[in-house]
Design a protein around this motif. Structure first.
Motif, PDB file in Angstrom:
ATOM      1  N   ALA A 271       0.844  -1.206   0.000  1.00  0.00           N
ATOM      2  CA  ALA A 271       0.000   0.000   0.000  1.00  0.00           C
ATOM      3  C   ALA A 271       0.868   1.240   0.000  1.00  0.00           C
ATOM      4  CB  ALA A 271      -0.922  -0.010   1.214  1.00  0.00           C
ATOM      5  N   GLU A 272       1.823   1.274  -0.889  1.00  0.00           N
ATOM      6  CA  GLU A 272       2.752   2.405  -0.913  1.00  0.00           C
ATOM      7  C   GLU A 272       2.219   3.555  -1.776  1.00  0.00           C
ATOM      8  OE1 GLU A 272       6.554   2.587  -3.315  1.00  0.00           O
ATOM      9  OE2 GLU A 272       7.390   2.364  -1.302  1.00  0.00           O
ATOM     10  N   GLY A 273       2.303   4.758  -1.251  1.00  0.00           N
ATOM     11  CA  GLY A 273       2.124   5.970  -2.029  1.00  0.00           C
ATOM     12  C   GLY A 273       0.823   6.157  -2.762  1.00  0.00           C
ATOM     13  N   THR A 274      -0.270   5.682  -2.214  1.00  0.00           N
ATOM     14  CA  THR A 274      -1.574   5.848  -2.860  1.00  0.00           C
ATOM     15  C   THR A 274      -2.588   6.323  -1.843  1.00  0.00           C
ATOM     16  OG1 THR A 274      -2.313   3.589  -2.375  1.00  0.00           O
ATOM     17  CG2 THR A 274      -1.075   3.903  -4.420  1.00  0.00           C
ATOM     18  N   TRP A 275      -3.786   6.565  -2.312  1.00  0.00           N
ATOM     19  CA  TRP A 275      -4.889   6.810  -1.382  1.00  0.00           C
ATOM     20  C   TRP A 275      -5.046   5.580  -0.506  1.00  0.00           C
ATOM     21  CZ3 TRP A 275      -9.481   3.926  -1.201  1.00  0.00           C
ATOM     22  CH2 TRP A 275     -10.462   4.436  -0.331  1.00  0.00           C
TER      23      TRP A 275
ATOM     24  N   SER B  34      -3.020   4.680   1.979  1.00  0.00           N
ATOM     25  CA  SER B  34      -1.687   4.089   1.903  1.00  0.00           C
ATOM     26  C   SER B  34      -1.008   4.033   3.264  1.00  0.00           C
ATOM     27  CB  SER B  34      -0.827   4.899   0.939  1.00  0.00           C
ATOM     28  OG  SER B  34      -0.648   6.221   1.460  1.00  0.00           O
ATOM     29  N   VAL B  35       0.170   3.395   3.286  1.00  0.00           N
ATOM     30  CA  VAL B  35       1.012   3.349   4.476  1.00  0.00           C
ATOM     31  C   VAL B  35       2.304   4.075   4.128  1.00  0.00           C
ATOM     32  CG1 VAL B  35       2.179   1.901   6.163  1.00  0.00           C
ATOM     33  CG2 VAL B  35       0.003   1.142   5.163  1.00  0.00           C
ATOM     34  N   ASP B  36       2.526   5.221   4.759  1.00  0.00           N
ATOM     35  CA  ASP B  36       3.627   6.101   4.380  1.00  0.00           C
ATOM     36  C   ASP B  36       4.914   5.765   5.133  1.00  0.00           C
ATOM     37  OD1 ASP B  36       2.566   6.877   6.802  1.00  0.00           O
ATOM     38  OD2 ASP B  36       2.860   9.015   6.466  1.00  0.00           O
ATOM     39  N   THR B  37       5.466   4.604   4.833  1.00  0.00           N
ATOM     40  CA  THR B  37       6.746   4.232   5.438  1.00  0.00           C
ATOM     41  C   THR B  37       7.851   4.426   4.381  1.00  0.00           C
ATOM     42  OG1 THR B  37       6.294   1.916   4.887  1.00  0.00           O
ATOM     43  CG2 THR B  37       5.761   2.637   7.117  1.00  0.00           C
ATOM     44  N   GLY B  38       8.408   3.359   3.872  1.00  0.00           N
ATOM     45  CA  GLY B  38       9.452   3.469   2.855  1.00  0.00           C
ATOM     46  C   GLY B  38      10.844   3.246   3.421  1.00  0.00           C
ATOM     47  N   THR B  39      11.827   3.310   2.548  1.00  0.00           N
ATOM     48  CA  THR B  39      13.206   3.042   2.934  1.00  0.00           C
ATOM     49  C   THR B  39      13.685   3.959   4.056  1.00  0.00           C
ATOM     50  OG1 THR B  39      13.669   2.336   0.657  1.00  0.00           O
ATOM     51  CG2 THR B  39      15.562   2.811   2.076  1.00  0.00           C
ATOM     52  N   GLU B  40      13.331   5.245   3.973  1.00  0.00           N
ATOM     53  CA  GLU B  40      13.772   6.209   4.983  1.00  0.00           C
ATOM     54  C   GLU B  40      13.219   5.876   6.368  1.00  0.00           C
ATOM     55  OE1 GLU B  40      15.839   8.942   5.042  1.00  0.00           O
ATOM     56  OE2 GLU B  40      16.532   8.086   3.150  1.00  0.00           O
ATOM     57  N   TYR B  41      11.972   5.423   6.397  1.00  0.00           N
ATOM     58  CA  TYR B  41      11.334   5.108   7.683  1.00  0.00           C
ATOM     59  C   TYR B  41      12.111   4.023   8.431  1.00  0.00           C
ATOM     60  CZ  TYR B  41       7.690   3.955  11.071  1.00  0.00           C
ATOM     61  OH  TYR B  41       6.992   3.730  12.238  1.00  0.00           O
TER      62      TYR B  41
ATOM     63  N   VAL C  66      16.897  -3.489   7.181  1.00  0.00           N
ATOM     64  CA  VAL C  66      15.727  -4.047   6.512  1.00  0.00           C
ATOM     65  C   VAL C  66      15.795  -3.775   5.011  1.00  0.00           C
ATOM     66  CG1 VAL C  66      13.246  -3.645   6.159  1.00  0.00           C
ATOM     67  CG2 VAL C  66      14.118  -4.040   8.451  1.00  0.00           C
ATOM     68  N   VAL C  67      15.432  -4.782   4.222  1.00  0.00           N
ATOM     69  CA  VAL C  67      15.280  -4.603   2.773  1.00  0.00           C
ATOM     70  C   VAL C  67      13.813  -4.286   2.512  1.00  0.00           C
ATOM     71  CG1 VAL C  67      15.443  -5.693   0.503  1.00  0.00           C
ATOM     72  CG2 VAL C  67      17.144  -6.212   2.274  1.00  0.00           C
ATOM     73  N   TYR C  68      13.559  -3.134   1.897  1.00  0.00           N
ATOM     74  CA  TYR C  68      12.188  -2.656   1.698  1.00  0.00           C
ATOM     75  C   TYR C  68      11.788  -2.738   0.228  1.00  0.00           C
ATOM     76  CZ  TYR C  68       8.235   0.599   1.435  1.00  0.00           C
ATOM     77  OH  TYR C  68       7.026   1.167   1.198  1.00  0.00           O
ATOM     78  N   TYR C  69      10.564  -3.200  -0.002  1.00  0.00           N
ATOM     79  CA  TYR C  69      10.015  -3.271  -1.360  1.00  0.00           C
ATOM     80  C   TYR C  69       8.589  -2.726  -1.325  1.00  0.00           C
ATOM     81  CZ  TYR C  69       8.419  -5.352  -5.806  1.00  0.00           C
ATOM     82  OH  TYR C  69       7.913  -5.552  -7.068  1.00  0.00           O
ATOM     83  N   GLY C  70       8.323  -1.678  -2.090  1.00  0.00           N
ATOM     84  CA  GLY C  70       7.008  -1.055  -2.079  1.00  0.00           C
ATOM     85  C   GLY C  70       6.235  -1.298  -3.361  1.00  0.00           C
ATOM     86  N   VAL C  71       4.949  -1.554  -3.211  1.00  0.00           N
ATOM     87  CA  VAL C  71       4.030  -1.738  -4.338  1.00  0.00           C
ATOM     88  C   VAL C  71       2.964  -0.649  -4.263  1.00  0.00           C
ATOM     89  CG1 VAL C  71       2.243  -3.224  -5.312  1.00  0.00           C
ATOM     90  CG2 VAL C  71       4.396  -4.220  -4.556  1.00  0.00           C
ATOM     91  N   VAL C  72       2.865   0.151  -5.309  1.00  0.00           N
ATOM     92  CA  VAL C  72       1.851   1.209  -5.346  1.00  0.00           C
ATOM     93  C   VAL C  72       0.540   0.582  -5.809  1.00  0.00           C
ATOM     94  CG1 VAL C  72       1.190   3.424  -6.345  1.00  0.00           C
ATOM     95  CG2 VAL C  72       3.594   2.937  -5.858  1.00  0.00           C
ATOM     96  N   ALA C  73      -0.381   0.384  -4.881  1.00  0.00           N
ATOM     97  CA  ALA C  73      -1.629  -0.307  -5.202  1.00  0.00           C
ATOM     98  C   ALA C  73      -2.785   0.279  -4.408  1.00  0.00           C
ATOM     99  CB  ALA C  73      -1.502  -1.799  -4.895  1.00  0.00           C
ATOM    100  N   GLU C  74      -3.943   0.334  -5.032  1.00  0.00           N
ATOM    101  CA  GLU C  74      -5.152   0.807  -4.377  1.00  0.00           C
ATOM    102  C   GLU C  74      -6.061  -0.369  -4.057  1.00  0.00           C
ATOM    103  OE1 GLU C  74      -6.990   3.673  -6.901  1.00  0.00           O
ATOM    104  OE2 GLU C  74      -5.217   4.938  -7.027  1.00  0.00           O
TER     105      GLU C  74
END
Length: 213
Positions: free
Chosen positions: A84-88, A90-97, A103-111
């Protein structure tokens, strides 16, 4: 001209398709219809909690569990798939968080809508999960906002693609460990994937003859 990411997705898909194993059912398996699948999902499902281990070293969780770094460290999480990355919604975490964690982070932009094509990520997400689990010490969190639709759908697809499960087997496995409710559109995409993989295993379809989604 196809983008680099789309070419990579096609390559990943072809690799997984070439590894599909034939089924040996006593009775020929048929992908269930939408209403039948919903009944299977709701039957004997566990109560909802924030996070559950659904496979050895794999947890499905919600936004709260994804942001609770203390608990993630306690669990020993090494990889995170945010569905649930970067969409309406969504969960605003990411690599910086997670910069203070290894941790190895992988984000999927999905609604989480019935019209969203989550199937475009089935093979690439399965690849990330499979590569993560190829190293025994790794531990993975797959999450979205509630941990019931987007993240659950991607993990179900992984079990079907990489663990030779039918959709019914994948649902039966996960629902006994976590309360999951993929939306109607995602269920349709999973049913299409199921039909596609079953045909491949039965030798009735060629990889290039039809798309699964």
């Amino acid at each position: 001209m196809a983008s680099h990411s789309s070419k990579k997705a096609v390559t990943i898909k072809k690799r997984f398709v070439s590894q599909v194993k034939p089924l040996e059912p006593v009775v020929k398996y048929v992908t269930p219809g939408g209403y039948e699948l919903e009944k299977i999902l709701h039957r004997d499902s566990v109560e909802y909690t924030h996070i559950n281990e659904v496979w050895p070293n794999v947890w499905i969780g919600d936004e709260e569990s994804a942001k609770n770094k203390h608990n993630l460290k306690k669990l020993g999480i090494t990889h995170i798939l945010n569905a649930a990355e970067g969409t309406w919604n969504s969960v605003d975490t990411g690599t910086e968080y997670y910069s203070d964690m290894d941790v190895v982070y992988y984000g999927v932009v999905a609604e989480d809508t019935t019209t969203f094509d989550l199937g475009q990520y089935f093979f690439s997400a399965a690849d990330f999960i499979e590569q993560t689990l190829s190293i025994t010490k790794n531990k993975l969190l797959v999450h979205c906002v509630m941990g019931r639709s987007r993240s659950a759908t991607l993990f179900l697809a992984y079990l079907m693609i990489c663990r030779n499960m039918t959709l019914v087997e994948a649902v039966d496995h996960v629902k006994k460990r976590r309360r999951i409710i993929p939306n109607w559109g995602f269920l349709k995409q999973l049913r299409n994937l199921d039909t596609y993989l079953v045909e491949l295993r039965d030798g009735g379809a060629k990889e290039n003859e039809r798309e699964p989604l």
